[in-house]
Design a protein around this motif. Structure first.
Motif, PDB file in Angstrom:
ATOM      1  N   UNK A  74       0.754  -1.252  -0.080  1.00  8.12           N
ATOM      2  CA  UNK A  74      -0.088   0.048   0.102  1.00  8.12           C
ATOM      3  C   UNK A  74       1.090   1.122  -0.096  1.00  8.12           C
ATOM      4  N   UNK A  75       0.101   2.304  -0.032  1.00  5.71           N
ATOM      5  CA  UNK A  75       0.974   3.750   0.141  1.00  5.71           C
ATOM      6  C   UNK A  75       2.117   3.732   1.254  1.00  5.71           C
ATOM      7  N   UNK A  76       1.506   3.157   2.423  1.00  4.31           N
ATOM      8  CA  UNK A  76       2.522   3.273   3.869  1.00  4.31           C
ATOM      9  C   UNK A  76       3.051   1.744   3.924  1.00  4.31           C
ATOM     10  N   UNK A  77       2.938   0.914   3.202  1.00  4.29           N
ATOM     11  CA  UNK A  77       3.634  -0.185   3.492  1.00  4.29           C
ATOM     12  C   UNK A  77       4.307  -0.991   2.007  1.00  4.29           C
ATOM     13  N   UNK A  78       5.405  -1.471   2.129  1.00  2.94           N
ATOM     14  CA  UNK A  78       5.953  -2.254   0.887  1.00  2.94           C
ATOM     15  C   UNK A  78       6.688  -3.403   1.544  1.00  2.94           C
ATOM     16  N   UNK A  79       6.457  -4.683   0.993  1.00  2.00           N
ATOM     17  CA  UNK A  79       7.160  -5.944   1.641  1.00  2.00           C
ATOM     18  C   UNK A  79       8.469  -5.741   1.586  1.00  2.00           C
ATOM     19  N   UNK A  80       9.137  -5.050   0.436  1.00  2.41           N
ATOM     20  CA  UNK A  80      10.424  -4.843   0.280  1.00  2.41           C
ATOM     21  C   UNK A  80      11.182  -4.334   1.383  1.00  2.41           C
ATOM     22  N   UNK A  81      10.316  -3.419   2.197  1.00  2.00           N
ATOM     23  CA  UNK A  81      10.955  -2.985   3.352  1.00  2.00           C
ATOM     24  C   UNK A  81      11.286  -3.875   4.414  1.00  2.00           C
ATOM     25  N   UNK A  82      10.341  -4.892   4.371  1.00  2.59           N
ATOM     26  CA  UNK A  82      10.517  -5.965   5.218  1.00  2.59           C
ATOM     27  C   UNK A  82      11.733  -6.750   4.856  1.00  2.59           C
ATOM     28  N   UNK A  83      12.161  -7.100   3.439  1.00  2.00           N
ATOM     29  CA  UNK A  83      13.251  -7.869   3.008  1.00  2.00           C
ATOM     30  C   UNK A  83      14.387  -7.208   3.172  1.00  2.00           C
ATOM     31  N   UNK A  84      14.331  -5.944   3.153  1.00  2.00           N
ATOM     32  CA  UNK A  84      15.508  -4.945   3.500  1.00  2.00           C
ATOM     33  C   UNK A  84      15.909  -5.110   4.965  1.00  2.00           C
ATOM     34  N   UNK A  85      15.047  -4.978   5.859  1.00  2.00           N
ATOM     35  CA  UNK A  85      15.432  -5.069   7.095  1.00  2.00           C
ATOM     36  C   UNK A  85      15.677  -6.390   7.597  1.00  2.00           C
TER      37      UNK A  85
END
Length: 201
Positions: free
Chosen positions: A93-104
């Motif tokens: 969504x605008x406020x969430x991307x799965x790639x943020x989880x992957x990067x973390x």
């Protein structure tokens, strides 16, 4: 990105929201998943610089922001512990991307529990790191130690950097825009480095 809009007149924003607003911004960036776009690094530095000009009392500003950062990470941990695997099923969504989880996760794989400290200085990662610590059931006593250490290093370090620069260098406020841009670029270096590695490996 909304962060760039916030930086357009950051001193005015900080002066307007005051102590409580600053604490809320830091709390949201570190404790709530939608806070990843907030300008934590440059906000802390600028708040410290404004304190050197008498806008804020540094003795009150530092403990307030440190407490907000520590409580924020604890909130993120609690969210991760509660929602668990549901986080991985969430749609973009605008406020969430799965790639943020992957990067973390990649950051965790490299740095282990020290991620809780190091992530404080990396945009986006600092928002999701405590949540993933909760998802992974990191022992809370271990999490708290790294949380407090990282929260103090981040808030005290950046706020005092702004404060002492403003105190020691006359007229430094005239160059605030350039300094903020430099802070943003420096804070994004780890993410840009990882993007470069993933592109060419």
């Amino acid at each position: 990105m909304l962060e760039s809009l916030l930086h357009a007149d950051l001193p005015t924003l900080i002066t307007t929201v005051g102590y409580v607003g600053l604490a809320v911004i830091i709390l949201c960036e570190t404790g709530l998943l939608f806070g990843f776009f907030l300008p934590g690094d440059s906000l802390l530095f600028t708040a410290g610089l404004l304190a050197s000009q008498g806008v804020f009392a540094i003795w009150l500003l530092i403990p307030l922001l440190a407490a907000a950062a520590i409580v924020g990470d604890s909130m993120g941990y609690a969210i991760g512990a509660r929602i668990g695997p549901a986080l991985y099923k969430r749609e973009d969504s605008f406020f969430f991307r799965k790639r943020y989880i992957e990067e973390t996760e990649a950051f965790y794989a490299k740095h282990g529990p020290y991620t809780i400290v190091l992530a404080r200085f990396v945009p986006i990662v600092r928002t999701f790191a405590p949540t993933l610590a909760g998802v992974g059931r990191m022992p809370y006593t271990l999490f708290v130690r790294y949380n407090v250490l990282g929260g103090l290093l981040w808030t005290v370090g950046l706020t005092l950097a702004g404060y002492f620069l403003g105190t020691l260098v006359p007229g430094v406020a005239d160059y605030l825009d350039a300094i903020i841009i430099g802070i943003i670029l420096l804070s994004l270096t780890p993410l840009l480095h990882r993007w470069w590695q993933s592109r060419w490996t």
